[in-house]
Write a protein that holds these residues in place. Sequence first.
Motif, PDB file in Angstrom:
ATOM      1  N   ASP A   1     -11.799  -2.692  -3.082  1.00 27.58           N
ATOM      2  CA  ASP A   1     -11.701  -3.982  -3.657  1.00 27.58           C
ATOM      3  C   ASP A   1     -10.796  -3.949  -5.246  1.00 27.58           C
ATOM      4  O   ASP A   1     -11.517  -4.092  -6.051  1.00 27.58           O
ATOM      5  CB  ASP A   1     -12.769  -4.783  -3.735  1.00 27.58           C
ATOM      6  N   GLU A   2      -9.718  -3.425  -4.981  1.00 28.88           N
ATOM      7  CA  GLU A   2      -8.902  -3.386  -6.029  1.00 28.88           C
ATOM      8  C   GLU A   2      -7.491  -4.002  -5.860  1.00 28.88           C
ATOM      9  O   GLU A   2      -7.228  -4.451  -4.610  1.00 28.88           O
ATOM     10  CB  GLU A   2      -8.684  -2.055  -6.633  1.00 28.88           C
ATOM     11  N   PHE A   3      -6.778  -4.406  -6.931  1.00 28.70           N
ATOM     12  CA  PHE A   3      -5.467  -5.072  -6.546  1.00 28.70           C
ATOM     13  C   PHE A   3      -4.406  -3.777  -6.178  1.00 28.70           C
ATOM     14  O   PHE A   3      -4.044  -2.988  -6.972  1.00 28.70           O
ATOM     15  CB  PHE A   3      -4.938  -5.771  -7.548  1.00 28.70           C
TER      16      PHE A   3
ATOM     17  N   THR B   1      -8.935 -11.537   2.814  1.00 27.81           N
ATOM     18  CA  THR B   1      -9.907 -12.419   3.013  1.00 27.81           C
ATOM     19  C   THR B   1     -10.027 -12.580   4.597  1.00 27.81           C
ATOM     20  O   THR B   1     -10.934 -12.885   5.260  1.00 27.81           O
ATOM     21  CB  THR B   1      -9.741 -13.833   2.510  1.00 27.81           C
ATOM     22  N   GLY B   2      -8.853 -12.335   5.356  1.00 25.25           N
ATOM     23  CA  GLY B   2      -8.680 -12.526   6.621  1.00 25.25           C
ATOM     24  C   GLY B   2      -8.033 -13.943   7.225  1.00 25.25           C
ATOM     25  O   GLY B   2      -7.821 -13.920   8.180  1.00 25.25           O
ATOM     26  N   ARG B   3      -7.551 -14.617   6.142  1.00 21.69           N
ATOM     27  CA  ARG B   3      -7.251 -16.121   6.486  1.00 21.69           C
ATOM     28  C   ARG B   3      -5.865 -15.998   7.114  1.00 21.69           C
ATOM     29  O   ARG B   3      -5.604 -16.739   7.992  1.00 21.69           O
ATOM     30  CB  ARG B   3      -7.287 -16.701   5.299  1.00 21.69           C
TER      31      ARG B   3
ATOM     32  N   ASN C   1      -4.832 -20.997   1.338  1.00 24.12           N
ATOM     33  CA  ASN C   1      -3.886 -22.144   1.808  1.00 24.12           C
ATOM     34  C   ASN C   1      -2.488 -21.222   2.392  1.00 24.12           C
ATOM     35  O   ASN C   1      -1.662 -21.079   1.771  1.00 24.12           O
ATOM     36  CB  ASN C   1      -3.330 -23.027   0.814  1.00 24.12           C
ATOM     37  N   ILE C   2      -2.475 -21.109   3.756  1.00 23.72           N
ATOM     38  CA  ILE C   2      -1.547 -20.000   4.322  1.00 23.72           C
ATOM     39  C   ILE C   2      -0.390 -21.069   4.711  1.00 23.72           C
ATOM     40  O   ILE C   2      -0.657 -22.202   5.194  1.00 23.72           O
ATOM     41  CB  ILE C   2      -2.230 -19.479   5.680  1.00 23.72           C
ATOM     42  N   LYS C   3       0.584 -20.474   4.217  1.00 23.20           N
ATOM     43  CA  LYS C   3       2.017 -21.137   4.582  1.00 23.20           C
ATOM     44  C   LYS C   3       2.883 -20.288   5.468  1.00 23.20           C
ATOM     45  O   LYS C   3       3.085 -19.379   5.250  1.00 23.20           O
ATOM     46  CB  LYS C   3       2.791 -21.679   3.209  1.00 23.20           C
TER      47      LYS C   3
HETATM   48  P1  IMP Z   1      -5.650 -12.881   3.414  1.00 27.41           P
HETATM   49  O1  IMP Z   1      -5.184 -14.078   4.102  1.00 27.41           O
HETATM   50  O2  IMP Z   1      -6.728 -13.125   2.078  1.00 27.41           O
HETATM   51  O3  IMP Z   1      -6.063 -11.828   4.371  1.00 27.41           O
HETATM   52  O4  IMP Z   1      -4.417 -12.114   2.524  1.00 27.41           O
HETATM   53  C1  IMP Z   1      -3.693 -11.361   3.101  1.00 27.41           C
HETATM   54  C2  IMP Z   1      -2.197 -11.355   2.341  1.00 27.41           C
HETATM   55  O5  IMP Z   1      -2.507 -11.358   0.740  1.00 27.41           O
HETATM   56  C3  IMP Z   1      -1.566  -9.980   2.458  1.00 27.41           C
HETATM   57  O6  IMP Z   1      -0.686 -10.330   3.568  1.00 27.41           O
HETATM   58  C4  IMP Z   1      -0.848  -9.631   1.114  1.00 27.41           C
HETATM   59  O7  IMP Z   1       0.456 -10.368   1.159  1.00 27.41           O
HETATM   60  C5  IMP Z   1      -1.905 -10.369   0.095  1.00 27.41           C
HETATM   61  N1  IMP Z   1      -2.607  -9.235  -0.501  1.00 27.41           N
HETATM   62  C6  IMP Z   1      -3.891  -9.184  -0.532  1.00 27.41           C
HETATM   63  N2  IMP Z   1      -4.633  -8.598  -1.172  1.00 27.41           N
HETATM   64  C7  IMP Z   1      -3.503  -7.724  -1.645  1.00 27.41           C
HETATM   65  C8  IMP Z   1      -3.489  -6.843  -2.792  1.00 27.41           C
HETATM   66  O8  IMP Z   1      -4.555  -6.044  -3.256  1.00 27.41           O
HETATM   67  N3  IMP Z   1      -2.143  -6.622  -3.163  1.00 27.41           N
HETATM   68  C9  IMP Z   1      -0.997  -7.071  -2.770  1.00 27.41           C
HETATM   69  N4  IMP Z   1      -1.187  -8.337  -2.048  1.00 27.41           N
HETATM   70  C10 IMP Z   1      -2.403  -8.500  -1.382  1.00 27.41           C
END
Ligand code: IMP
Length: 178
Positions: free
Chosen positions: A149-151, A103-105, A78-80
């Motif tokens: 794929d880690e945080f 995710t690319g969203r 849910n992108i704001k």
């Molecule tokens: P997406 O829309 O799922 O591609 O999310 C991208 C956004 O999620 C990025 O701009 C980050 O702000 C956040 N995000 C995604 N993965 C990570 C992570 O591993 N660490 C911190 N922020 C993340």
Amino acid sequence: MTNDLKSILFTEEQIRARVGALGDEITRDYAGKAPMLVGVLKGSFMFLADLARAIGLNCEIRFLSASSYGYSSISSGNIKIGDGLDFKPAERDIILIEDILDTGRTLTALKELLAGFGPSSLKICAMLDKPSRREVPIAADYLGFECPDEFIVGYGLDYAERYRNLPYIASLKPDIYL
Ligand code: IMP
Ligand code: MG
């Protein structure tokens, strides 16, 4: 703070070298143009600060804010887009600067939004890419590093607004965010 980290993925030296190479590439590709670098807040602030200094062109720097995560480590999809745009993308060479493609969203939504204003060109420059997490097909035109794929935290990336100031890129121990 460093006790919360699992491992360092990219050191300051590696980041500096990669950002320098990206800056050179953009400088060559946009020779004679004045691209508009649009940083996606807040995660891209450190990357953009270094990248902008590595680009030898007369460029304009803008920001927009987008958020999906809030205080959770799970993307809501849910992108704001905060507060609209305070610049005009029409007939400009736009480079969207993002911290990480997950995710690319987020970038899909932002690309669609900016494309609607009729820019001359629109490209994506991402510091990091987690390709295994992609839910919608989108790729960076300029990419720093692929990551597992880690945080990920550091160099602008946060977990609950912390760790952004780490000068390197690291993975967080799962017990911190799960
Ligand atoms: P997406 O829309 O799922 O591609 O999310 C991208 C956004 O999620 C990025 O701009 C980050 O702000 C956040 N995000 C995604 N993965 C990570 C992570 O591993 N660490 C911190 N922020 C993340
Ligand atoms: Mg972000």
